[in-house]
Design a protein around this motif. Structure first.
Motif, PDB file in Angstrom:
ATOM      1  N   ASP A 233      21.173  72.462 -29.450  1.00  0.00           N
ATOM      2  CA  ASP A 233      21.463  73.706 -28.726  1.00  0.00           C
ATOM      3  C   ASP A 233      22.946  74.037 -28.756  1.00  0.00           C
ATOM      4  OD1 ASP A 233      18.845  74.318 -28.097  1.00  0.00           O
ATOM      5  OD2 ASP A 233      18.948  73.551 -26.047  1.00  0.00           O
ATOM      6  N   PHE A 234      23.801  73.013 -28.641  1.00  0.00           N
ATOM      7  CA  PHE A 234      25.237  73.261 -28.683  1.00  0.00           C
ATOM      8  C   PHE A 234      25.648  73.767 -30.055  1.00  0.00           C
ATOM      9  CE2 PHE A 234      29.626  72.021 -29.519  1.00  0.00           C
ATOM     10  CZ  PHE A 234      30.268  72.636 -28.454  1.00  0.00           C
TER      11      PHE A 234
ATOM     12  N   GLY B 177      26.684  73.488 -19.873  1.00  0.00           N
ATOM     13  CA  GLY B 177      25.526  74.362 -19.725  1.00  0.00           C
ATOM     14  C   GLY B 177      25.813  75.780 -20.149  1.00  0.00           C
ATOM     15  N   ASP B 178      27.087  76.059 -20.454  1.00  0.00           N
ATOM     16  CA  ASP B 178      27.412  77.431 -20.851  1.00  0.00           C
ATOM     17  C   ASP B 178      28.671  77.463 -21.702  1.00  0.00           C
ATOM     18  OD1 ASP B 178      29.424  76.913 -19.010  1.00  0.00           O
ATOM     19  OD2 ASP B 178      29.044  78.676 -17.799  1.00  0.00           O
ATOM     20  N   PHE B 179      28.886  78.602 -22.307  1.00  0.00           N
ATOM     21  CA  PHE B 179      30.095  78.863 -23.081  1.00  0.00           C
ATOM     22  C   PHE B 179      30.923  79.856 -22.283  1.00  0.00           C
ATOM     23  CE2 PHE B 179      29.589  77.885 -27.871  1.00  0.00           C
ATOM     24  CZ  PHE B 179      29.011  76.661 -27.608  1.00  0.00           C
ATOM     25  N   ASP B 180      32.077  79.420 -21.820  1.00  0.00           N
ATOM     26  CA  ASP B 180      33.018  80.319 -21.151  1.00  0.00           C
ATOM     27  C   ASP B 180      33.899  80.932 -22.222  1.00  0.00           C
ATOM     28  OD1 ASP B 180      31.981  79.622 -18.675  1.00  0.00           O
ATOM     29  OD2 ASP B 180      33.486  78.090 -18.309  1.00  0.00           O
TER      30      ASP B 180
ATOM     31  N   GLY C 250      24.238  79.537 -21.786  1.00  0.00           N
ATOM     32  CA  GLY C 250      24.652  80.900 -21.498  1.00  0.00           C
ATOM     33  C   GLY C 250      26.056  81.171 -22.012  1.00  0.00           C
ATOM     34  N   PHE C 251      26.352  82.427 -22.214  1.00  0.00           N
ATOM     35  CA  PHE C 251      27.688  82.884 -22.593  1.00  0.00           C
ATOM     36  C   PHE C 251      28.194  83.762 -21.464  1.00  0.00           C
ATOM     37  CE2 PHE C 251      28.244  82.643 -27.449  1.00  0.00           C
ATOM     38  CZ  PHE C 251      27.430  81.528 -27.563  1.00  0.00           C
TER      39      PHE C 251
END
Length: 186
Positions: free
Chosen positions: A8-9, A50-53, A92-93
């Protein structure tokens, strides 16, 4: 891309490169990956997110490109995200800022990761990422950030120590230094 990263990453990073390429094709500066996504990249998957900032001065254009690439904004009862989700991976992004570390980071140090046919991804420098984690730790609101900063520091011996030392002092208002990454105290 080496295989120590979870699927997923890697999918999210490749999608970020495609979205970045599309945004750049519109004449905008490439967005920069910061936060947990950058930590996962620099830790070679040892620390996951868990997300991409994302940092971009063109949030509306970036979000339009996300939509063009299949992202949706979750909605409904119990949904509290401000970001976007792609149905193919569980990350999430979210745009977290329009300037890189409030203008404190040296934009010339942003790393470019070549992902072949997917394009390139801009990533905050390792030194700025460590300094950011130290700053969050120093704020008293994120005690686990010291562990992330120390882990990244231990994994990379080839960093610019002088720049890192200066950035830690800046991000922590002088409360911490590079030496705090080396010990077990605090």
């Amino acid at each position: 891309m080496p295989r120590p990263y979870r699927a997923d990453f890697e999918s999210a990073l490749r999608m970020f490169a495609r979205v970045s390429r599309a945004l750049s094709a519109q004449g905008y500066e490439a967005p920069v990956l910061v936060g947990g996504g950058a930590v996962e990249l620099y830790s070679t998957g040892a620390i996951s997110t868990g997300d991409f900032d994302i940092v971009t001065a063109r949030q509306s254009a970036f979000e339009a490109v996300l939509q063009d690439h299949g992202f949706v904004r979750p909605s409904g009862p119990g949904v509290a995200t401000r970001g976007w989700i792609h149905p193919e991976f569980r990350l999430g992004f979210e745009v977290v800022s329009s300037t890189l570390l409030d203008g404190m980071a040296d934009r010339q140090r942003v790393e470019m990761i070549d992902l072949g046919q997917d394009g390139s991804a801009s990533i905050i420098s390792l030194e700025d990422m460590i300094a950011d984690r130290m700053g969050q730790f120093a704020s008293g609101t994120a005690p686990d950030m010291l562990g992330q900063a120390r882990a990244l520091y231990a994994l990379h011996s080839d960093m610019d120590r002088a720049y890192l030392a200066r950035r830690i002092v800046e991000e922590t208002a002088g409360d911490f230094s590079i030496e705090d990454l080396e010990g077990d105290s605090l």
